[in-house]
Design a protein around this motif. Structure first.
Motif, PDB file in Angstrom:
ATOM      1  N   SER B 187       0.707  -1.245  -0.110  1.00 40.27           N
ATOM      2  CA  SER B 187      -0.006   0.054   0.111  1.00 40.27           C
ATOM      3  C   SER B 187       0.920   1.319   0.025  1.00 40.27           C
ATOM      4  O   SER B 187       0.301   2.272   0.218  1.00 40.27           O
ATOM      5  N   ARG B 188       2.091   1.217  -0.177  1.00 39.61           N
ATOM      6  CA  ARG B 188       2.934   2.413  -0.081  1.00 39.61           C
ATOM      7  C   ARG B 188       3.460   2.653  -1.379  1.00 39.61           C
ATOM      8  O   ARG B 188       4.417   2.007  -2.025  1.00 39.61           O
ATOM      9  N   ILE B 189       2.780   3.616  -2.145  1.00 41.82           N
ATOM     10  CA  ILE B 189       3.152   3.536  -3.639  1.00 41.82           C
ATOM     11  C   ILE B 189       3.798   4.754  -4.238  1.00 41.82           C
ATOM     12  O   ILE B 189       3.265   5.945  -3.484  1.00 41.82           O
ATOM     13  N   SER B 298      -4.513   4.472  14.116  1.00 40.96           N
ATOM     14  CA  SER B 298      -3.234   4.771  13.779  1.00 40.96           C
ATOM     15  C   SER B 298      -2.445   3.604  13.440  1.00 40.96           C
ATOM     16  O   SER B 298      -2.899   2.647  13.879  1.00 40.96           O
ATOM     17  N   HIS B 299      -1.425   3.699  12.663  1.00 43.81           N
ATOM     18  CA  HIS B 299      -0.781   2.489  12.150  1.00 43.81           C
ATOM     19  C   HIS B 299       0.554   3.094  11.578  1.00 43.81           C
ATOM     20  O   HIS B 299       0.711   4.230  11.060  1.00 43.81           O
ATOM     21  N   ALA B 300       1.538   2.207  11.483  1.00 39.21           N
ATOM     22  CA  ALA B 300       2.923   2.832  10.964  1.00 39.21           C
ATOM     23  C   ALA B 300       3.101   2.201   9.489  1.00 39.21           C
ATOM     24  O   ALA B 300       3.022   0.772   9.466  1.00 39.21           O
ATOM     25  N   CYS B 301       3.608   2.839   8.596  1.00 36.74           N
ATOM     26  CA  CYS B 301       3.842   2.108   7.218  1.00 36.74           C
ATOM     27  C   CYS B 301       5.247   1.540   7.177  1.00 36.74           C
ATOM     28  O   CYS B 301       5.405   0.663   6.465  1.00 36.74           O
ATOM     29  N   MET B 302       6.113   2.003   8.287  1.00 29.94           N
ATOM     30  CA  MET B 302       7.420   1.349   8.188  1.00 29.94           C
ATOM     31  C   MET B 302       7.778   1.117   9.724  1.00 29.94           C
ATOM     32  O   MET B 302       7.684   1.567  10.534  1.00 29.94           O
ATOM     33  N   PRO B 303       8.761  -0.048  10.038  1.00 35.78           N
ATOM     34  CA  PRO B 303       9.088  -0.236  11.127  1.00 35.78           C
ATOM     35  C   PRO B 303       9.925   1.004  11.737  1.00 35.78           C
ATOM     36  O   PRO B 303      10.502   1.778  10.943  1.00 35.78           O
ATOM     37  N   GLY B 304       9.678   1.424  12.992  1.00 34.43           N
ATOM     38  CA  GLY B 304      10.350   2.444  13.911  1.00 34.43           C
ATOM     39  C   GLY B 304       9.821   3.994  13.512  1.00 34.43           C
ATOM     40  O   GLY B 304      10.025   4.665  14.276  1.00 34.43           O
ATOM     41  N   CYS B 305       8.621   3.777  12.721  1.00 32.31           N
ATOM     42  CA  CYS B 305       7.902   5.293  12.609  1.00 32.31           C
ATOM     43  C   CYS B 305       7.016   5.370  14.175  1.00 32.31           C
ATOM     44  O   CYS B 305       6.154   4.563  14.434  1.00 32.31           O
ATOM     45  N   VAL B 306       7.364   6.381  14.573  1.00 33.38           N
ATOM     46  CA  VAL B 306       6.400   6.711  15.945  1.00 33.38           C
ATOM     47  C   VAL B 306       5.517   7.745  15.497  1.00 33.38           C
ATOM     48  O   VAL B 306       4.717   7.886  16.474  1.00 33.38           O
ATOM     49  N   ILE B 307       5.422   8.268  14.554  1.00 34.70           N
ATOM     50  CA  ILE B 307       4.313   9.292  14.362  1.00 34.70           C
ATOM     51  C   ILE B 307       2.922   8.575  13.801  1.00 34.70           C
ATOM     52  O   ILE B 307       1.836   8.955  14.420  1.00 34.70           O
ATOM     53  N   LEU B 308       2.962   7.315  13.317  1.00 37.08           N
ATOM     54  CA  LEU B 308       1.856   6.596  12.885  1.00 37.08           C
ATOM     55  C   LEU B 308       0.691   7.247  12.300  1.00 37.08           C
ATOM     56  O   LEU B 308      -0.434   7.224  12.792  1.00 37.08           O
ATOM     57  N   SER B 309       0.958   7.929  11.174  1.00 32.41           N
ATOM     58  CA  SER B 309      -0.001   8.745  10.642  1.00 32.41           C
ATOM     59  C   SER B 309      -0.867   7.983   9.808  1.00 32.41           C
ATOM     60  O   SER B 309      -2.150   8.156   9.487  1.00 32.41           O
ATOM     61  N   SER B 310      -0.706   6.577   9.642  1.00 34.60           N
ATOM     62  CA  SER B 310      -1.485   5.722   8.597  1.00 34.60           C
ATOM     63  C   SER B 310      -2.769   5.157   9.397  1.00 34.60           C
ATOM     64  O   SER B 310      -2.667   5.416  10.587  1.00 34.60           O
ATOM     65  N   ASN B 311      -3.405   4.599   8.722  1.00 35.81           N
ATOM     66  CA  ASN B 311      -4.636   3.869   9.433  1.00 35.81           C
ATOM     67  C   ASN B 311      -5.219   2.476   8.576  1.00 35.81           C
ATOM     68  O   ASN B 311      -4.677   2.286   7.457  1.00 35.81           O
ATOM     69  N   ALA B 485      13.411  11.585   4.280  1.00 41.32           N
ATOM     70  CA  ALA B 485      12.634  11.644   5.436  1.00 41.32           C
ATOM     71  C   ALA B 485      11.065  11.696   4.900  1.00 41.32           C
ATOM     72  O   ALA B 485      10.734  12.386   3.944  1.00 41.32           O
ATOM     73  N   CYS B 486      10.079  11.375   5.672  1.00 49.96           N
ATOM     74  CA  CYS B 486       8.627  11.482   5.658  1.00 49.96           C
ATOM     75  C   CYS B 486       8.367  13.134   5.680  1.00 49.96           C
ATOM     76  O   CYS B 486       8.841  13.569   6.670  1.00 49.96           O
ATOM     77  N   ILE B 487       7.412  13.646   4.800  1.00 50.09           N
ATOM     78  CA  ILE B 487       7.065  14.969   5.117  1.00 50.09           C
ATOM     79  C   ILE B 487       6.360  15.131   6.206  1.00 50.09           C
ATOM     80  O   ILE B 487       6.453  16.492   6.967  1.00 50.09           O
ATOM     81  N   PHE B 488       5.888  14.253   7.095  1.00 46.52           N
ATOM     82  CA  PHE B 488       5.260  14.484   8.356  1.00 46.52           C
ATOM     83  C   PHE B 488       6.263  14.780   9.596  1.00 46.52           C
ATOM     84  O   PHE B 488       5.997  15.025  10.682  1.00 46.52           O
ATOM     85  N   THR B 489       7.601  14.550   9.111  1.00 45.92           N
ATOM     86  CA  THR B 489       8.637  14.865  10.338  1.00 45.92           C
ATOM     87  C   THR B 489       8.817  16.147  10.443  1.00 45.92           C
ATOM     88  O   THR B 489       9.607  16.901  11.247  1.00 45.92           O
TER      89      THR B 489
END
Ligand code: SF4
Lengths: 77, 573
Positions: B187-189, B298-311, B485-489
């Motif tokens: 799902s990460r496109i 909330s859900h992480a798209c990659m291991p280690g992400c603490v923002i968890l913006s996914s769902n 870096a993810c833009i949400f950082t």
């Protein structure tokens, strides 16, 4: 004067029993800063303020029947 | 610059001969990664006037400079080529696990060249000791989700996979390249600009990255790296925006952008949507909590992400429909089509993903089709039927699957929200004019990730100052895309900007300053601009569609009026 306030996302958690927009009474010439203090909103640092669809600063002086959105900032994805 | 301790190499694959070889990283490429490196390679190796789906184009994978160390939300992969959609430079980055694995394999850049004579697709398998072309028979004719399941059964659950779907096989110009998330969902496109069509033109249906047996990449100064990582992670966790992303995700934008009068509604004909509450983040969160089961707010798209913006968005029984359901998709498939039902939007999202396409461009194409009378705005079920036409490749399906620009041309519609052939994201540029400048001038075509100006302290409705605002954000974003870096950082990093130089110096043994992000960003933009110039782009390509300068948008009744000559100077610094 009366201001109509719509809170977004996490800000709503502070006012779970309300239906939005909330009506808030303020003295004339009150700024957004005064509104935030009156409502007891914590953490106003990273908020975006939109009055009648236009983004403004927290020193903006509100007018009777203004509609304000208080928005914890976020961006798209 | 000393990258020697990293043992990185360039992996060149010849899709015609089905061979691969490792090469040393050229000196000029060493300080670059991600989007910046893609631009460099395109300038160095790809004739700018080539056919994007022909043998001279190259499909390039390049992890950002800081990818591979589980820095929260930094493990993104950039994929690029000359775009078949914009005909210019293209980079599209994604989360998931591809970035991390490619770095473990020591691949600084994977460059896929030429194209096979035989139309049969294959699967490229890459491991520490092996480059192999496998049969794709097991996934022939299957959508992205089933293909990913089959591939993880064959290759195991520890690999990363980048794959295309039926849309990429048909070489549709909205086709993306899908990467597995940490739960093996594809799902990460890398969705934008038709990179899936380029991969299809190389005869590859999937690439498997298997880093089994590879040791962790070394760091020049592990102690400083670790301390910087701790400081960064604790600041990120404490930042109030992290909490908003975690609880509401990017769908928090729905009501915000509506409040600004910039929510694209019915093919960008209004900036406010009457059904906004029904598709809001608050409504979605309420539903997901009530539906339970697979649903996750909330859900992480990659291991280690603490923002968890996914769902994970589930149906009434809590069974997963799609993950994630994000703002841009909601905007383009919801209000843009007059649809106010999140379940319908999620189903459309799932189908588009399964075909392996870009929800933004397909959503915009459907909006144009509705404007042309192909279906009624608000008819979510008909929109779903049209998506199934794309899957099976009917003539109408192929038109829509080639994006908004082609759809507009076929139906002779003027109101087509594209720049350089690529559809706008879910912000109407007449109400957020700085973002309009980004859409117009970004070498990537209309794309919010290149420079969204929503947070700028400026009156978004006035033309003054928008070029400067857009320029600053475009430079920063090109920098973030170059480090991975993810833009949400961005919210967090902008409060502790020195961490970027600390990370880079500790990883590479460099001595770069705090403005490294902007230095990389400027260099990247200039290279991209140069590539487009060589491809034949002119000032005329750096403009919004004319109708947006003539037709005002409600509720502010504004047109886009930032002067063209001001925009022409944006990359002069
Ligand atoms: S913040 Fe969201 S998109 Fe970014 S890395 Fe985390 S889950 Fe992925």
């Amino acid at each position: 004067m009366v201001i109509f306030v719509t809170l977004h996302t996490v800000l709503r958690d502070q006012f779970p029993e309300y239906v939005f927009p909330m009506k808030v009474s303020l003295d004339e010439f009150s700024t957004i800063e005064v509104l935030i203090n009156t409502m007891g909103i914590l953490d106003s640092q990273s908020l975006i303020f939109v009055v009648n669809g236009i983004n403004v600063e927290c020193n903006y002086i509100l007018k009777n029947f203004d509609k304000i959105d208080l928005i914890p900032a976020i961006s798209g994805g | 610059m000393d990258n020697e301790n990293l043992n990185e190499f360039v992996l060149r694959i010849n899709a015609r001969e089905k061979t691969g070889r490792k090469e040393e990283v050229p000196e000029m490429w060493k300080h670059l990664g991600g989007r910046g490196l893609l631009a460099r390679i395109l300038l160095d190796e790809v004739p700018a006037t080539c056919d994007p789906l022909g043998p001279y184009n190259k499909l390039i994978f390049a992890p950002g400079l800081l990818v591979g160390h589980r820095i929260s939300s930094f493990d993104r992969i950039s994929i690029g080529a000359k775009s078949p959609l914009t005909k210019g430079v293209k980079e599209s980055n994604a989360g998931g696990t591809t970035g991390y694995q490619i770095v473990q394999l020591r691949i600084k850049s994977l460059i896929i060249e030429d194209q096979p004579l035989d139309p049969k697709f294959s699967i490229l398998y890459l491991s520490k000791d092996m480059i192999r072309f496998d049969s794709y028979d097991e996934i022939q004719g299957k959508g992205i989700y089933e293909s990913a399941k089959i591939l993880t059964q064959i290759y195991g659950k520890k690999v990363a996979i980048a794959l295309i779907g039926p849309g990429g096989e048909m070489q549709l110009r909205t086709a993306g390249i899908c990467n597995l998330d940490k739960d093996l969902v594809p799902s990460r496109i890398s969705a934008r600009g038709g990179l899936g069509a380029v991969m299809g033109s190389k005869g590859l249906r999937a690439i498997i990255f298997d880093s089994e047996g590879c040791p962790q990449p070394t760091l020049a100064d592990p102690e400083t790296f670790r301390k910087t990582q701790q400081h960064y992670t604790s600041t990120l966790l404490a930042h109030p925006q992290t909490n908003v992303y975690r609880e509401y995700g990017t769908s928090a934008n729905v009501r915000m952008v509506n409040a600004f009068g910039a929510l694209p509604t019915r093919n960008f004909s209004s900036g406010v949507f009457e059904g906004v509450e029904k598709i809001s983040a608050e409504e979605m969160r309420k539903n997901l909590i009530a539906r339970g089961e697979d649903c996750k707010t909330s859900h992480a798209c990659m291991p280690g992400c603490v923002i968890l913006s996914s769902n994970v968005y589930g149906d009434e029984n809590g069974q997963s429909i799609v993950s994630p359901l994000e703002y841009e998709t909601i905007g383009l498939l919801g209000p843009n089509l007059g649809v106010d039902n999140l379940d319908d939007i999620a189903r459309m999202n799932e189908i588009i993903n399964d075909i392996g396409l870009d929800t933004i461009d397909v959503g915009a194409a459907l909006g144009v089709a509705a404007r042309a009378g192909v279906f009624e705005f608000g008819d979510g079920q008909k929109a779903i039927q049209l998506l199934e036409e794309i899957r099976i490749g009917t003539p109408l399906g192929r038109i829509l699957g080639n994006g908004a620009a082609i759809t507009g041309e076929v139906y002779a519609i003027q109101q087509v929200p594209v720049v350089k052939g690529q559809a706008m994201s879910a912000y109407d540029p007449r109400a957020i004019k700085g973002t309009g400048v980004t859409y117009a001038t970004s070498p990537q075509g209309a794309d919010h990730t290149c420079g969204l100006t929503l947070r700028a302290k400026i009156d978004h409705l006035k033309p003054e100052g928008q070029v400067d605002v857009s320029k600053t954000v475009q430079i920063n974003m090109a920098g973030y895309d170059t480090i991975g870096a993810c833009i949400f950082t961005v919210f967090c990093v902008s409060t502790i900007p020195y961490v970027i130089k600390d990370f880079l110096n500790a990883k590479y043994g460099w001595w770069v300053d705090e403005d490294i992000l902007q230095t990389l960003g400027r260099e990247t933009l200039l290279m991209e601009h140069e590539f487009n110039k060589l491809a034949g782009f002119t000032k005329a390509d750096d403009r919004l569609p004319e109708y947006m300068t003539l037709e005002p948008i409600a509720p502010h009744n504004t047109v886009f009026d930032v002067p063209g000559d001001e925009m022409d100077d944006i990359f002069k610094w």
